[in-house]
Design a protein around this motif. Structure first.
Motif, PDB file in Angstrom:
ATOM      1  N   ARG A  60      -1.660   4.550   8.755  1.00  5.94           N
ATOM      2  CA  ARG A  60      -2.929   4.396   9.486  1.00  5.94           C
ATOM      3  C   ARG A  60      -3.075   3.019  10.127  1.00  5.94           C
ATOM      4  O   ARG A  60      -4.019   2.783  10.870  1.00  5.94           O
ATOM      5  N   GLY A  61      -2.171   2.108   9.842  1.00  7.07           N
ATOM      6  CA  GLY A  61      -2.235   0.775  10.435  1.00  7.07           C
ATOM      7  C   GLY A  61      -1.583  -0.242   9.532  1.00  7.07           C
ATOM      8  O   GLY A  61      -1.599  -0.087   8.310  1.00  7.07           O
ATOM      9  N   ARG A  62      -0.986  -1.252  10.166  1.00  4.15           N
ATOM     10  CA  ARG A  62      -0.306  -2.278   9.374  1.00  4.15           C
ATOM     11  C   ARG A  62      -0.374  -3.621  10.073  1.00  4.15           C
ATOM     12  O   ARG A  62      -0.628  -3.701  11.271  1.00  4.15           O
ATOM     13  N   ILE A  63      -0.136  -4.668   9.306  1.00  4.74           N
ATOM     14  CA  ILE A  63      -0.081  -6.014   9.873  1.00  4.74           C
ATOM     15  C   ILE A  63       1.299  -6.167  10.501  1.00  4.74           C
ATOM     16  O   ILE A  63       2.314  -5.934   9.841  1.00  4.74           O
ATOM     17  N   PRO A  64       1.358  -6.520  11.788  1.00  2.00           N
ATOM     18  CA  PRO A  64       2.652  -6.638  12.462  1.00  2.00           C
ATOM     19  C   PRO A  64       3.604  -7.584  11.724  1.00  2.00           C
ATOM     20  O   PRO A  64       3.202  -8.634  11.248  1.00  2.00           O
ATOM     21  N   GLY A  65       4.836  -7.157  11.624  1.00  2.00           N
ATOM     22  CA  GLY A  65       5.866  -7.970  10.995  1.00  2.00           C
ATOM     23  C   GLY A  65       6.009  -7.737   9.503  1.00  2.00           C
ATOM     24  O   GLY A  65       6.919  -8.278   8.874  1.00  2.00           O
ATOM     25  N   ILE A  96       6.874  -2.161   0.896  1.00  3.19           N
ATOM     26  CA  ILE A  96       7.416  -1.933  -0.448  1.00  3.19           C
ATOM     27  C   ILE A  96       6.219  -1.534  -1.308  1.00  3.19           C
ATOM     28  O   ILE A  96       5.386  -2.381  -1.627  1.00  3.19           O
ATOM     29  N   PRO A  97       6.085  -0.244  -1.649  1.00  5.50           N
ATOM     30  CA  PRO A  97       4.938   0.168  -2.464  1.00  5.50           C
ATOM     31  C   PRO A  97       4.880  -0.639  -3.760  1.00  5.50           C
ATOM     32  O   PRO A  97       5.918  -1.021  -4.306  1.00  5.50           O
ATOM     33  N   VAL A  98       3.662  -0.895  -4.246  1.00  7.01           N
ATOM     34  CA  VAL A  98       3.475  -1.748  -5.423  1.00  7.01           C
ATOM     35  C   VAL A  98       4.329  -1.296  -6.603  1.00  7.01           C
ATOM     36  O   VAL A  98       4.883  -2.123  -7.324  1.00  7.01           O
ATOM     37  N   GLU A  99       4.489   0.017  -6.765  1.00  9.08           N
ATOM     38  CA  GLU A  99       5.271   0.504  -7.903  1.00  9.08           C
ATOM     39  C   GLU A  99       6.775   0.260  -7.748  1.00  9.08           C
ATOM     40  O   GLU A  99       7.529   0.399  -8.708  1.00  9.08           O
ATOM     41  N   ARG A 153       0.831  -1.204   0.000  1.00  8.14           N
ATOM     42  CA  ARG A 153       0.000   0.000   0.000  1.00  8.14           C
ATOM     43  C   ARG A 153       0.868   1.258   0.000  1.00  8.14           C
ATOM     44  O   ARG A 153       2.073   1.198   0.160  1.00  8.14           O
ATOM     45  N   GLY A 154       0.228   2.393  -0.143  1.00 10.17           N
ATOM     46  CA  GLY A 154       0.923   3.668  -0.084  1.00 10.17           C
ATOM     47  C   GLY A 154       1.356   4.000   1.335  1.00 10.17           C
ATOM     48  O   GLY A 154       0.813   3.464   2.307  1.00 10.17           O
ATOM     49  N   LYS A 155       2.322   4.897   1.448  1.00  9.79           N
ATOM     50  CA  LYS A 155       2.876   5.282   2.746  1.00  9.79           C
ATOM     51  C   LYS A 155       1.793   5.805   3.691  1.00  9.79           C
ATOM     52  O   LYS A 155       1.787   5.485   4.876  1.00  9.79           O
ATOM     53  N   ASP A 156       0.848   6.593   3.166  1.00  7.21           N
ATOM     54  CA  ASP A 156      -0.224   7.134   4.000  1.00  7.21           C
ATOM     55  C   ASP A 156      -1.130   6.036   4.537  1.00  7.21           C
ATOM     56  O   ASP A 156      -1.586   6.093   5.686  1.00  7.21           O
ATOM     57  N   CYS A 172      -2.299  -5.726   0.177  1.00  9.67           N
ATOM     58  CA  CYS A 172      -2.613  -4.303   0.070  1.00  9.67           C
ATOM     59  C   CYS A 172      -3.820  -4.041   0.968  1.00  9.67           C
ATOM     60  O   CYS A 172      -3.949  -4.660   2.017  1.00  9.67           O
ATOM     61  N   GLN A 173      -4.690  -3.144   0.550  1.00 13.53           N
ATOM     62  CA  GLN A 173      -5.872  -2.842   1.353  1.00 13.53           C
ATOM     63  C   GLN A 173      -6.975  -3.877   1.139  1.00 13.53           C
ATOM     64  O   GLN A 173      -7.540  -4.375   2.088  1.00 13.53           O
ATOM     65  N   MET A 174      -7.243  -4.211  -0.146  1.00 11.23           N
ATOM     66  CA  MET A 174      -8.352  -5.124  -0.429  1.00 11.23           C
ATOM     67  C   MET A 174      -8.019  -6.207  -1.451  1.00 11.23           C
ATOM     68  O   MET A 174      -8.898  -6.944  -1.870  1.00 11.23           O
ATOM     69  N   GLY A 175      -6.783  -6.329  -1.889  1.00  9.53           N
ATOM     70  CA  GLY A 175      -6.405  -7.456  -2.729  1.00  9.53           C
ATOM     71  C   GLY A 175      -5.889  -7.175  -4.123  1.00  9.53           C
ATOM     72  O   GLY A 175      -5.114  -7.948  -4.657  1.00  9.53           O
ATOM     73  N   ARG A 176      -6.335  -6.088  -4.760  1.00  9.60           N
ATOM     74  CA  ARG A 176      -5.957  -5.868  -6.156  1.00  9.60           C
ATOM     75  C   ARG A 176      -4.473  -5.563  -6.326  1.00  9.60           C
ATOM     76  O   ARG A 176      -3.792  -6.193  -7.129  1.00  9.60           O
TER      77      ARG A 176
END
Length: 117
Positions: A35-40, A44-47, A28-31, A80-84
């Motif tokens: 706002r929250g992340r999966i621990p561990g 690396i942004p998709v791009e 996902r993007g830095k922003d 990512c956020q929802m899979g795509r």
């Protein structure tokens, strides 16, 4: 190759992380990560997936502070956020030779809704 062997479920991801053996990449993007992340997970942004997953082992470890997964790692998971975007990143990694890379299709949205920690 079917989609099912490219995806990992919430319960399988939790089990992998509980063993301490999963290598989870948040694309996902830095922003969004702020706002929250999966621990561990590492960010690396998709791009940047192709460039960063192509680094040699020493450069990768220097940049991310973790050992780069091997090409045959069965524990490399993108999300990512929802899979795509996770699916896009998984395909990029597979094209680089990470043959067993998988996508957590539920993404951070499912993780947070299920109270994953």
């Amino acid at each position: 190759m079917s989609t099912c062997d490219k995806d990992i479920s919430y319960s399988d991801l939790k089990a992998l992380l509980a063993k301490g053996s999963g290598f989870l990449v948040d694309v996902r993007g830095k922003d969004e990560v702020a706002r929250g992340r999966i621990p561990g997970s590492i960010h690396i942004p998709v791009e940047s997936v192709e460039k960063d997953m192509s680094l040699d082992a020493a450069e990768f470890q220097s940049k991310f502070g973790v050992v780069k997964p091997s090409l045959d790692s069965s524990e490399l998971v993108f999300h990512c956020q929802m899979g795509r975007r996770g699916a896009v990143a998984t395909e990029k990694a597979r094209s680089l030779g990470f043959a067993n890379a998988r996508n957590y299709a539920g993404g951070y949205k499912e993780w947070s809704e299920k109270g994953g920690k």
